[in-house]
Scaffold this motif. Structure first.
Motif, PDB file in Angstrom:
ATOM      1  N   ASN A 263      14.594  63.540 -25.397  1.00 17.33           N
ATOM      2  CA  ASN A 263      14.572  62.244 -26.083  1.00 17.33           C
ATOM      3  C   ASN A 263      13.233  61.506 -25.991  1.00 17.33           C
ATOM      4  O   ASN A 263      13.002  60.563 -26.746  1.00 17.33           O
ATOM      5  CB  ASN A 263      15.660  61.337 -25.491  1.00 17.33           C
ATOM      6  N   LEU A 264      12.386  61.912 -25.049  1.00 10.56           N
ATOM      7  CA  LEU A 264      11.191  61.115 -24.735  1.00 10.56           C
ATOM      8  C   LEU A 264      10.325  60.807 -25.964  1.00 10.56           C
ATOM      9  O   LEU A 264      10.082  59.631 -26.288  1.00 10.56           O
ATOM     10  CB  LEU A 264      10.355  61.828 -23.661  1.00 10.56           C
ATOM     11  N   PHE A 265       9.840  61.827 -26.655  1.00  9.63           N
ATOM     12  CA  PHE A 265       8.937  61.587 -27.790  1.00  9.63           C
ATOM     13  C   PHE A 265       9.661  60.841 -28.911  1.00  9.63           C
ATOM     14  O   PHE A 265       9.107  59.956 -29.544  1.00  9.63           O
ATOM     15  CB  PHE A 265       8.367  62.898 -28.340  1.00  9.63           C
ATOM     16  N   ALA A 266      10.926  61.231 -29.159  1.00  8.18           N
ATOM     17  CA  ALA A 266      11.686  60.612 -30.250  1.00  8.18           C
ATOM     18  C   ALA A 266      11.842  59.111 -29.996  1.00  8.18           C
ATOM     19  O   ALA A 266      11.629  58.283 -30.883  1.00  8.18           O
ATOM     20  CB  ALA A 266      13.046  61.281 -30.380  1.00  8.18           C
ATOM     21  N   TYR A 267      12.191  58.744 -28.772  1.00  5.39           N
ATOM     22  CA  TYR A 267      12.399  57.324 -28.461  1.00  5.39           C
ATOM     23  C   TYR A 267      11.079  56.557 -28.474  1.00  5.39           C
ATOM     24  O   TYR A 267      11.020  55.411 -28.922  1.00  5.39           O
ATOM     25  CB  TYR A 267      13.088  57.174 -27.102  1.00  5.39           C
ATOM     26  N   LEU A 268      10.018  57.189 -27.991  1.00  2.00           N
ATOM     27  CA  LEU A 268       8.715  56.509 -28.019  1.00  2.00           C
ATOM     28  C   LEU A 268       8.269  56.269 -29.463  1.00  2.00           C
ATOM     29  O   LEU A 268       7.747  55.202 -29.790  1.00  2.00           O
ATOM     30  CB  LEU A 268       7.666  57.322 -27.260  1.00  2.00           C
ATOM     31  N   HIS A 269       8.490  57.261 -30.322  1.00  2.00           N
ATOM     32  CA  HIS A 269       8.177  57.085 -31.742  1.00  2.00           C
ATOM     33  C   HIS A 269       8.920  55.879 -32.285  1.00  2.00           C
ATOM     34  O   HIS A 269       8.354  55.039 -32.980  1.00  2.00           O
ATOM     35  CB  HIS A 269       8.640  58.311 -32.539  1.00  2.00           C
ATOM     36  N   GLU A 270      10.211  55.833 -31.964  1.00  2.00           N
ATOM     37  CA  GLU A 270      11.064  54.772 -32.497  1.00  2.00           C
ATOM     38  C   GLU A 270      10.568  53.402 -32.030  1.00  2.00           C
ATOM     39  O   GLU A 270      10.406  52.474 -32.824  1.00  2.00           O
ATOM     40  CB  GLU A 270      12.489  55.039 -32.008  1.00  2.00           C
ATOM     41  N   LEU A 271      10.287  53.276 -30.741  1.00  2.00           N
ATOM     42  CA  LEU A 271       9.851  51.984 -30.199  1.00  2.00           C
ATOM     43  C   LEU A 271       8.454  51.616 -30.687  1.00  2.00           C
ATOM     44  O   LEU A 271       8.132  50.436 -30.846  1.00  2.00           O
ATOM     45  CB  LEU A 271       9.892  52.014 -28.663  1.00  2.00           C
ATOM     46  N   ASP A 272       7.642  52.638 -30.928  1.00  2.00           N
ATOM     47  CA  ASP A 272       6.267  52.416 -31.361  1.00  2.00           C
ATOM     48  C   ASP A 272       6.204  51.717 -32.723  1.00  2.00           C
ATOM     49  O   ASP A 272       5.208  51.078 -33.055  1.00  2.00           O
ATOM     50  CB  ASP A 272       5.559  53.781 -31.446  1.00  2.00           C
ATOM     51  N   GLN A 273       7.266  51.870 -33.513  1.00  2.00           N
ATOM     52  CA  GLN A 273       7.287  51.282 -34.861  1.00  2.00           C
ATOM     53  C   GLN A 273       7.681  49.806 -34.834  1.00  2.00           C
ATOM     54  O   GLN A 273       7.679  49.149 -35.858  1.00  2.00           O
ATOM     55  CB  GLN A 273       8.299  52.002 -35.766  1.00  2.00           C
ATOM     56  N   LYS A 274       8.119  49.302 -33.663  1.00  6.07           N
ATOM     57  CA  LYS A 274       8.812  48.018 -33.664  1.00  6.07           C
ATOM     58  C   LYS A 274       7.989  46.824 -33.208  1.00  6.07           C
ATOM     59  O   LYS A 274       8.517  45.739 -33.033  1.00  6.07           O
ATOM     60  CB  LYS A 274      10.080  48.142 -32.827  1.00  6.07           C
ATOM     61  N   GLY A 275       6.702  47.039 -32.973  1.00 10.25           N
ATOM     62  CA  GLY A 275       5.825  45.910 -32.677  1.00 10.25           C
ATOM     63  C   GLY A 275       5.954  45.335 -31.269  1.00 10.25           C
ATOM     64  O   GLY A 275       5.563  44.187 -31.031  1.00 10.25           O
ATOM     65  N   TYR A 276       6.493  46.090 -30.322  1.00  9.04           N
ATOM     66  CA  TYR A 276       6.526  45.607 -28.941  1.00  9.04           C
ATOM     67  C   TYR A 276       5.098  45.565 -28.375  1.00  9.04           C
ATOM     68  O   TYR A 276       4.237  46.332 -28.794  1.00  9.04           O
ATOM     69  CB  TYR A 276       7.361  46.554 -28.068  1.00  9.04           C
ATOM     70  N   THR A 277       4.878  44.693 -27.409  1.00  8.04           N
ATOM     71  CA  THR A 277       3.538  44.623 -26.823  1.00  8.04           C
ATOM     72  C   THR A 277       3.328  45.723 -25.780  1.00  8.04           C
ATOM     73  O   THR A 277       2.199  46.119 -25.501  1.00  8.04           O
ATOM     74  CB  THR A 277       3.286  43.254 -26.160  1.00  8.04           C
ATOM     75  N   ARG A 278       4.419  46.190 -25.189  1.00 13.67           N
ATOM     76  CA  ARG A 278       4.345  47.261 -24.195  1.00 13.67           C
ATOM     77  C   ARG A 278       5.637  48.048 -24.194  1.00 13.67           C
ATOM     78  O   ARG A 278       6.693  47.505 -24.487  1.00 13.67           O
ATOM     79  CB  ARG A 278       4.217  46.666 -22.780  1.00 13.67           C
ATOM     80  N   ILE A 279       5.527  49.323 -23.835  1.00 10.86           N
ATOM     81  CA  ILE A 279       6.736  50.117 -23.610  1.00 10.86           C
ATOM     82  C   ILE A 279       6.764  50.508 -22.132  1.00 10.86           C
ATOM     83  O   ILE A 279       5.849  51.183 -21.641  1.00 10.86           O
ATOM     84  CB  ILE A 279       6.768  51.393 -24.481  1.00 10.86           C
ATOM     85  N   HIS A 280       7.784  50.042 -21.433  1.00 10.90           N
ATOM     86  CA  HIS A 280       7.955  50.398 -20.023  1.00 10.90           C
ATOM     87  C   HIS A 280       8.870  51.615 -19.926  1.00 10.90           C
ATOM     88  O   HIS A 280       9.807  51.749 -20.706  1.00 10.90           O
ATOM     89  CB  HIS A 280       8.604  49.237 -19.269  1.00 10.90           C
ATOM     90  N   ILE A 281       8.581  52.465 -18.968  1.00 13.06           N
ATOM     91  CA  ILE A 281       9.465  53.621 -18.742  1.00 13.06           C
ATOM     92  C   ILE A 281       9.967  53.561 -17.300  1.00 13.06           C
ATOM     93  O   ILE A 281       9.183  53.402 -16.358  1.00 13.06           O
ATOM     94  CB  ILE A 281       8.742  54.954 -19.020  1.00 13.06           C
ATOM     95  N   ALA A 282      11.280  53.646 -17.138  1.00  7.84           N
ATOM     96  CA  ALA A 282      11.902  53.568 -15.809  1.00  7.84           C
ATOM     97  C   ALA A 282      11.412  54.714 -14.921  1.00  7.84           C
ATOM     98  O   ALA A 282      10.965  55.739 -15.431  1.00  7.84           O
ATOM     99  CB  ALA A 282      13.418  53.661 -15.962  1.00  7.84           C
TER     100      ALA A 282
END
Ligand code: TXA
Ligand code: MG
Length: 303
Positions: A263-282
């Protein structure tokens, strides 16, 4: 997929044009590996330095042996990890180039070895069986960006995409040369050691043997923070894992590392489109064999 539409892709390859093809790891940007003209189009479309060689894809070990020289060890690995073995999975073997092959020199970037794999994906295999040439295919991303694991995540424009669903592995193949892992993937050190009955080492990356293994790679556009506990849900996203569910998306609710890899790349792609300032990974498991693979990908995102 009708036979008609598969033919369109084969014809495109025959005409030395690019296509995007599915594999079980990630989608690839494919071209006829025997044609300089076709292979050069790959480098151009991806903005990839021509010193970074490509993997050729074939339908069988028999085909692979037309282009590479297999010794006892590489034969053992190919027979174990490539189809038709039941354990077939995502392994790329780097072997000496067979003399007299018609491979484009741009595939191997001047090296005397060639990287070969048999993808474990029915659509890719059908395509390869019908081609009478190997297909050179790097991941279908712009250089240094995330590899696509589904059609919707392919960012390259104006290249026909052969549909193959979600990539079941979700990260690029493990690359092995002799007894050295040049790029960690879903095939782990212990799996290789079991087949070879000898020690396998993971390249420490100091000598860049796989030229694509420079540090920064596979990165989303949004800054990534790893092993992160706190985030601001108003502006930031977080990928959770297991019961740690303070998150925008969860890589694996059941805490399965293989699912997290998928799921890693797929979810990062998805979040990358949404204009967040940062993506944190647990924090993800650090004590399993696939932890090396997973953290290799994560460190490249922040490197
Ligand atoms: O799963 C995969 O392997 C995907 C799918 C599409 O098959 N392909 C892929 O290709 O990841 P690419 O180009 O993104 O990565 C190929 C890697 C690069 O790091 C390159 O330097 C290395 O393989 N490589 C290619 N030929 C090599 C060689 N002769 N010796 C050492 N490394 C090589
Ligand atoms: Mg790549």
């Amino acid at each position: 997929m009708t036979i008609m539409s598969m033919n369109v892709f084969i014809e495109a390859l025959r005409a030395n044009n690019l296509i995007i093809l599915p594999t079980e790891t990630v989608y690839g940007l494919g071209a006829n590996a025997l044609s300089d003209e076709a292979v050069l189009k790959i480098y151009k479309a991806k903005n990839r330095p021509t010193k970074n060689p490509l993997i050729i894809h074939v339908a069988s070990l028999e085909e692979a042996m037309k282009y590479g020289v297999f010794n006892e060890d590489s034969l053992k690995l190919a027979k174990h990890f490539w189809l038709p073995a039941k354990t077939a999975n995502s392994l790329t073997l780097v072997v000496p180039i067979k003399s007299g092959t018609k491979l484009s020199k741009y595939v191997t970037a001047g090296l005397d070895t060639v990287a070969i794999r048999v993808p474990n994906h029915p659509v890719a295999l059908e395509l390869l069986k019908q081609c009478n040439f190997p297909v050179a295919a790097p991941s279908a991303n712009i250089s240094t960006q995330l590899s696509p694991t589904q059609k919707a995540h392919v960012m390259l424009k104006d290249i026909p995409i052969l549909e193959g669903g979600f990539a079941q592995v979700g990260i690029e193949s493990t690359i092995v040369e002799n007894t050295t892992i040049l790029r960690p993937g879903i095939i782990t050190k212990s799996m290789l050691e079991t087949v070879l009955q000898k020690p396998v080492v993971i390249s420490d990356g100091k000598v860049i043997k796989a030229p694509g293994m420079t540090k920064r790679h596979y990165a989303p556009q949004t800054p990534v923070v790893i092993d992160s506990i706190l985030y601001d849900p108003a502006t930031e996203a977080r990928l959770g894992f297991g019961k740690d569910n303070q998150c925008t998306l969860n890589l694996s609710i059941t805490g399965d590392i293989k699912e997290a890899v998928r799921n890693l790349f797929a979810y990062l792609h998805e979040l990358d489109q949404k204009g967040y300032t940062r993506i944190h990974i647990a924090p993800l498991p650090k004590d399993q064999e696939l932890s090396i693979t997973l953290y290799d990908k994560l460190h490249r995102m922040i490197g």
